[in-house]
Design a protein around this motif. Structure first.
Motif, PDB file in Angstrom:
ATOM      1  N   HIS A  66       0.854  -1.200   0.000  1.00  0.00           N
ATOM      2  CA  HIS A  66       0.000   0.000   0.000  1.00  0.00           C
ATOM      3  C   HIS A  66       0.878   1.234   0.000  1.00  0.00           C
ATOM      4  O   HIS A  66       1.959   1.239   0.600  1.00  0.00           O
ATOM      5  N   ALA A  73       3.500   7.339   3.095  1.00  0.00           N
ATOM      6  CA  ALA A  73       3.611   6.100   3.866  1.00  0.00           C
ATOM      7  C   ALA A  73       3.531   4.898   2.930  1.00  0.00           C
ATOM      8  O   ALA A  73       2.537   4.711   2.216  1.00  0.00           O
ATOM      9  N   ARG A  75       3.772   0.730   2.675  1.00  0.00           N
ATOM     10  CA  ARG A  75       3.790  -0.570   3.343  1.00  0.00           C
ATOM     11  C   ARG A  75       4.238  -1.620   2.331  1.00  0.00           C
ATOM     12  O   ARG A  75       3.712  -1.700   1.228  1.00  0.00           O
ATOM     13  N   CYS A  76       5.236  -2.397   2.725  1.00  0.00           N
ATOM     14  CA  CYS A  76       5.777  -3.389   1.805  1.00  0.00           C
ATOM     15  C   CYS A  76       6.302  -4.587   2.579  1.00  0.00           C
ATOM     16  O   CYS A  76       6.527  -4.515   3.794  1.00  0.00           O
ATOM     17  N   SER A  77       6.514  -5.688   1.874  1.00  0.00           N
ATOM     18  CA  SER A  77       7.107  -6.874   2.476  1.00  0.00           C
ATOM     19  C   SER A  77       8.602  -6.660   2.676  1.00  0.00           C
ATOM     20  O   SER A  77       9.237  -5.836   2.011  1.00  0.00           O
ATOM     21  N   GLU A 132       5.968   1.266  11.563  1.00  0.00           N
ATOM     22  CA  GLU A 132       5.498  -0.011  12.107  1.00  0.00           C
ATOM     23  C   GLU A 132       6.218  -1.132  11.377  1.00  0.00           C
ATOM     24  O   GLU A 132       6.593  -0.999  10.209  1.00  0.00           O
ATOM     25  N   ALA A 144       2.557  -6.878  15.403  1.00  0.00           N
ATOM     26  CA  ALA A 144       2.766  -5.549  14.839  1.00  0.00           C
ATOM     27  C   ALA A 144       3.436  -4.700  15.915  1.00  0.00           C
ATOM     28  O   ALA A 144       2.907  -4.553  17.019  1.00  0.00           O
ATOM     29  N   SER A 146       5.544  -1.066  17.034  1.00  0.00           N
ATOM     30  CA  SER A 146       5.757   0.344  16.719  1.00  0.00           C
ATOM     31  C   SER A 146       6.259   1.037  17.977  1.00  0.00           C
ATOM     32  O   SER A 146       6.537   0.385  18.992  1.00  0.00           O
ATOM     33  N   GLU A 169       7.005  -7.515   7.231  1.00  0.00           N
ATOM     34  CA  GLU A 169       6.666  -6.329   6.468  1.00  0.00           C
ATOM     35  C   GLU A 169       6.907  -5.090   7.318  1.00  0.00           C
ATOM     36  O   GLU A 169       7.120  -5.180   8.529  1.00  0.00           O
ATOM     37  N   ALA A 170       6.871  -3.930   6.674  1.00  0.00           N
ATOM     38  CA  ALA A 170       7.116  -2.681   7.381  1.00  0.00           C
ATOM     39  C   ALA A 170       6.367  -1.552   6.696  1.00  0.00           C
ATOM     40  O   ALA A 170       6.072  -1.606   5.494  1.00  0.00           O
ATOM     41  N   CYS A 171       6.070  -0.536   7.481  1.00  0.00           N
ATOM     42  CA  CYS A 171       5.508   0.704   6.953  1.00  0.00           C
ATOM     43  C   CYS A 171       6.568   1.783   7.145  1.00  0.00           C
ATOM     44  O   CYS A 171       6.961   2.070   8.285  1.00  0.00           O
TER      45      CYS A 171
END
Length: 439
Positions: A66, A73, A75-77, A132, A144, A146, A169-171
């Motif tokens: 996303h 921002a 979000r990815c693996s 995150e 999760a 953060s 994954e991370a944001c």
């Protein structure tokens, strides 16, 4: 299969597991066998921090999940590389706020090593821009994490070298850019004092870095080319392809080890320093050339021969003063084992993550060809770094002792307590963690 880090030392015979989904990664921990594993991304950590008898390679988990165009921002693996991000988002006017010296690093690896770049004195480490992360922990749970949820685990994972679990994954927050060009200024420093003074004078520069001659002696000791950079205000060219430069040069085979000696390095260093004629020069350069100069030479680690090399990076706190850096540099020049890829940078304050490397001061990174006497020299340098309150970068390390580690990273016991609380001890381990007494 036989596998090593980027320095090609040490080499380990490992079983490689390659999950394609989060569920497959979780199943690895559901097995009843008492096997410790370590996650590995692109294999660009230099030493043995991502080496073990059992390795979980994360390259297949390489999906964008996303992107928020209003905030940046992403979000990815964890297997997504920084090169992937730059290639997709630079043409859209976004970039990563912190990058290391190569873009061929996975997001998971950047988090595990808490990488820093040429702007640490202004922008801190990679973890500053991680909002995150999703972590597979030793008890088989997916958490999760953060700064507000499992904050202890979040901090321990950022810079924790994969020893708290597997990042899935991370944001991360990208930042806007107007151009792909960097306004670079190069200052020619006649010696170490002048180079360090230039870092102080240009502390407000967005980016700063220096190439340093580690074989020059006498008044020329530490002569350097100090480069500062500012994002260009020039508009981005239409249709910019992002981080996709022309095919790089390559080193097709292992070079004979004898070719890399003090005479050849000294000749290279002299030519490299003298190529800059003026005390101060200015030019516009593409961001790839400014941030990732070695990415243009495919397989450059083969230059050191089949035995590989050790990269040694240390930081000395600002309070140690110039004399501390001078003393260490004198010991390196006296050994006649200097590197032609030596880099000096200014670092900002520590971020509070237990095993994160940077301290406010100056860091020097250089390569040593693996040969007789090198490990003994590095033990000497460790002692000097310890005496001045500094530390060695664990993501580059391949040989530091447990005693030196515990002296330099005083919060290691708290790190271990977090690992124990979340079931990581006995489930995640590397050659390095065992050598350092963490497993």
């Amino acid at each position: 299969m036989l596998i090593s880090g980027w320095g090609r030392y040490p080499v380990v015979d490992a079983r490689i597991e390659r999950p394609s989904t989060y569920a497959q990664a979780s199943l690895l921990l559901d097995r009843e066998e008492a096997v410790a594993r370590i996650a590995r991304g692109m294999g660009r950590s230099y030493g043995d921090s991502a080496l073990a008898g059992n390795i979980v390679e994360m390259r297949r988990l390489d999906h964008f999940l996303h992107f928020d165009e209003s905030t940046g921002a992403l979000r990815c693996s964890a297997g997504v590389t920084l090169a992937d991000i730059l290639s997709v988002f630079v043409p859209r006017g976004w970039t990563l706020p912190v990058v290391p010296g190569t873009r061929f690093v996975s997001v998971g690896g950047a988090i595990a090593s808490d990488v820093h770049g040429k702007n640490h004195h202004r922008s801190g480490c990679f973890s500053e821009y991680v909002d995150e992360l999703v972590l597979l922990t030793g008890d088989g749970m997916t958490r999760a994490c953060s700064r507000s949820s499992h904050a202890d685990l979040f901090q321990a994972t950022c810079g924790g070298l994969g020893l708290t679990g597997i990042v899935l994954e991370a944001c991360i927050r990208l930042v806007r850019i107007n151009s792909t060009l960097i306004e670079q200024t190069t200052y020619k420093a006649a010696g170490l004092d002048e180079a360090l003074d230039l870092f102080d004078t240009h502390h407000a520069a967005t980016y700063s870095v220096a190439w340093i001659d580690c074989l020059a002696t006498g008044k020329a000791m530490g002569r350097s080319l100090v480069m500062t950079g500012e994002p260009s205000a020039k508009a981005m060219p239409a249709g910019r392809a992002g981080s996709q430069p022309a095919a790089p040069l390559g080193v097709p085979m292992d070079m004979p080890s004898a070719l890399l000696n003090r005479y050849s390095i000294q000749a290279f260093n002299t030519l490299y320093y003298q190529r800059v004629r003026e005390a101060e020069t200015r030019q516009q350069v593409p961001y790839e050339k400014f941030f990732f100069p070695l990415d243009g030479i495919h397989g450059w680690n083969r230059l050191y021969g089949r035995n590989g090399f050790v990269q040694y990076q240390f930081v000395l706190p600002k309070a140690a003063g110039k004399q501390a850096m001078k003393a260490i540099l004198q010991r390196i020049t006296a050994s006649r084992r200097g590197s032609f890829l030596a880099v000096l940078k200014a670092l900002g304050p520590h971020n509070g993550n237990p095993l994160s490397f940077p301290l406010e001061g100056h860091t020097l990174a250089l390569d040593f060809k693996m040969e007789a006497g090198v490990l003994a020299l590095l033990d000497e340098l460790d002692a000097m770094v310890n005496d001045h309150g500094g530390r060695v970068y664990l993501a580059k390390d391949a040989r530091m002792s447990a005693a030196a580690f515990r002296s330099q990273y005083s919060r290691w016991e708290g790190f271990q307590a977090i690992r124990e609380h979340y079931g990581a001890i006995g489930r995640f381990a590397s050659l390095q963690s065992k050598r350092l007494g963490l497993d």
